[in-house]
Structure formats: structure tokens, C-alpha cells
Scaffold this motif. Sequence first.
Motif, mmCIF file in Angstrom:
data_model
loop_
_atom_site.group_PDB
_atom_site.id
_atom_site.type_symbol
_atom_site.label_atom_id
_atom_site.label_comp_id
_atom_site.label_asym_id
_atom_site.label_seq_id
_atom_site.Cartn_x
_atom_site.Cartn_y
_atom_site.Cartn_z
ATOM 1 N N HIS A 1 0.831 -1.198 0.000
ATOM 2 C CA HIS A 1 0.000 0.000 0.000
ATOM 3 C C HIS A 1 0.872 1.258 0.000
ATOM 4 O O HIS A 1 0.622 2.203 -0.767
ATOM 5 N N ALA B 1 -3.844 1.047 -5.273
ATOM 6 C CA ALA B 1 -3.936 1.408 -3.851
ATOM 7 C C ALA B 1 -5.228 0.923 -3.191
ATOM 8 O O ALA B 1 -5.177 0.290 -2.124
ATOM 9 N N GLY C 1 -6.747 3.078 0.623
ATOM 10 C CA GLY C 1 -6.171 3.572 -0.615
ATOM 11 C C GLY C 1 -7.120 4.444 -1.411
ATOM 12 O O GLY C 1 -6.692 5.244 -2.252
ATOM 13 N N TYR D 1 0.882 5.022 5.720
ATOM 14 C CA TYR D 1 0.686 5.373 4.305
ATOM 15 C C TYR D 1 0.443 6.876 4.147
ATOM 16 O O TYR D 1 0.989 7.515 3.234
#
Length: 447
Positions: free
Chosen positions: A64, A95, A102, A249
Motif C-alpha cells: 500500500h 492502492a 487507498g 501510508y
Amino acid sequence: MVPLLIGVASMAAILWLVSGFFARHVIAGGTRKHSLGWLLLAPFLVLAINGVALPIAGMEHPLHVLTVVLTILGLVNLGETGRMPRVLLIGIFLAPLFRFEGLALSGAAIVVLVLKGRKRAAIGLTAAIGLSLLSYGMFMHLHGLPLLPSSVMVKSTVSAAAADQGPLRVVAGIAQNLVGSFKNRWGTLLLVGIVLLLPALGTIRTRRRDGRMALDLDTRAMVALAVIGAISAHLVLGAYGWFGRYEVYILTALLLAVIYVLSHAIRRIEPGWLRIATCALALTLLDFSYVKTTWDTPGAARNVYEQQYQLHRFVTDFFRHPVAVNDIGYVSYRNDGFVLDLYGLGSEEARKLLKSGNRDLDSFAAMIQRHHVPLAMIYQNWFQGAAPSGWVPVAQLTTDKVTSGDSTVTFYLTDPSRREELMHALRRFAPTLPRRVKFVVGTESIP
């Protein structure tokens, strides 16, 4: 071994791409010179993106983060060259397929593409992502499962409310999540990041295009707008913690965006050593929590080996029958037998039972009986020191606690007809355990 290799390879690619990004926009203003300066920054960068613990966790998070890096670098490339890079399309598309979070950056990046006049690419990506998620939803529905996995709904009050409780509870869940973000250290840092990126939006201009007014975004505005949108979504819907997996992320996206947006100001810092020191100090803000995570990683790996892996061995090599647990991970990995997850990550029935607030012991006992489960391996404190009537504690496994829910797992016999077989399996299992693990067998030895 395969999950570890995927995680390590993904993190290696992330560090390579991010190092090149830093070299171009920080170290030498467009070149890969000053390798000594980069070597000094490298350890701070590794810690800033949880580069040690994340791949060892053996999950999808490094993949990710890699798509996040591809998306940000792709936006920069698009803005600077005017050409649509493949890495941008790949990052935006993949993603949400690796993790639902994502959708935050991918959705924001698609909006940026629309504003840049790249409507064909935006429509294509939206359709591809939508069809992929629709296919997944149909698969879940055909198997009698909710559209969102139980594992997501257990850890997200908003998604659980959307699936079970209606719009009012969704609004309440969003408010609760937002308040939690404001109280969280990472949430505060994300808010600071928005403040740092906002000036870049001041470069947005309007101009007439094909007889209509349109927005004119330079590269810094593109990157800032995409990341601010993703941060906003995370503040409202996202989570934090769990060994530094859930927020990394968006922190990576923020790091790259701030470096790019402020790169001109950063490169004006002279002499070079002061620029390096300034960047190192800034990275320390991200490093602080991940230093402890990195330090704990070897102990965490040993904790999993001494507790979860040993439980897995017991049910796959010594007692091949259905089992109930409240930490499903390793017990279900490469295990063809039925595993009932009492925490609800892998059992929609258990999730709904917990969500209803009905945690009385008889409800769990009835559920285990319905599934014909003769053994429960659980943390005793999860039942507040008690257990359903009729469950007999027959063994306890005790280890150091680093990432596990508790240091002690208690083995409960839930089907008296299996007592002799279970006791025999436990006695065969005991000599095979690592020396550091404390294991007692017999009801008279268990407090």
C-alpha cells in the motif's frame, strides 16, 4: 516466507524511490550528488516510514505504501513533464485494491486529474477501480457475507455503522473518529501538515479553456491538493497504531508532499550540512514513535513465534479439530481446520454478537456449541478472568508480552467427550515448546 519477501521487496522499492526523490529535491537540488549527506539522512528516513517493522509484519501495508509513493511521484512527473506516467496510473489503481484506505489518495488524485483536464484517464481509473470493488462486493454477497469484511468493521466504527445501524450512527461514528484524530499525536501532525501544504494552493489560478473557466494548477498545487484531500479523509475515517501500520501510508504521502512543496525553501538553506541537519530534525518528528516500534520489532517477532506460532503448531500437528480463539492470525494460517474467531475479525457471527454489546459468557458458549468446537485457546482476561460454565481449563501457555493481547493463553476443553484425546495431545506438545515458554498441563496447575 512469501509474505516476508513481498514486504521486504516492497520496502526496498519504497526506499529506493524515496531516496531518489530526496536526492533530487533536497540534497543537491536536482542531482544525486552529496552521497555523504544522503547517508546521514538515510537512517532517519528508514525510521520515518517504519521501514524496519512494516515489512516484517508480513501484511499488505508495504504494498500500500509503495502505491502511495508511485502516486505522489507520478503526480510530480505529470506536472513537470506534461506527460501521463504509467506509475501514476498503476499507483492510483492498485492502492484501493491493497487496502480500502487507498481510496483516500486515489480518489483525491483522480480529482486532480480532472482539474488538470485529464478526464479520460480519470474516468478510466474510476471505472476500473469501481468495477474491481463491485466484483469484490458481488463475491462477498454470493458467499452470504457483508460487502465490507468483518475485520474492517471490527476496527472501524464508521464502516460498522454503515453496514448495521443506519445514517445517524454513521454521522456519530464520523464525529467520534474525528475527535479521536484530534486527540491522537499522528492526527495532530497531519493537521500541521495541512497547514504547511495550504500555501501551495495559493498558486491555483483560473483561466478560460475552450470558452469555459477552468482551474490552472501547477505541480506543487497538484501534489498539495491530492495529499490534503487524502489527509482529510484519513482524519474522518482512518485509524492509527497497531504497530505503526495504519497511519504510515498517509504519513509517507505527507512527507513526500511537504518535501516537494517546500523544496525551493529547503534548498536555499546553506551550508549543505545545515540543510541536512534541518531535514534530519524534521524527520525526527516522524521517527519518534517508530523508534520504539523498531526497537520492539525483534521482541515482537519472538513473541509471535513463542505464542501464536506454537498455538498454530498445536492445532495443525497435535490436535486437528475445530478451535476457537480470540487472536486469529497465525492459528488460521495454513490451517485447513475450522477456526472460530471470537474477536470477530474472521467471524461475522462473533462480530455481530460483540457489536450488540452482548458479551455474556453463555452466548459465546452457545456459539461454540453450534460450531462443534471442542477447544478454545483464549486470553483469560478477555473474559475478565471468568469462563462459560462447562468450560474446563486444561493448560496454560505463558510468554513475554510485546504485541500479543496477553502474556498467557488458557486452553479450555469445551467438549467433555474429547478430554482424553486433548490431554494426550497436550502432553505430547509440551516437550516440543521453546525453552522460554512456560507451559502447564492439568486443571490442578491452572490458577
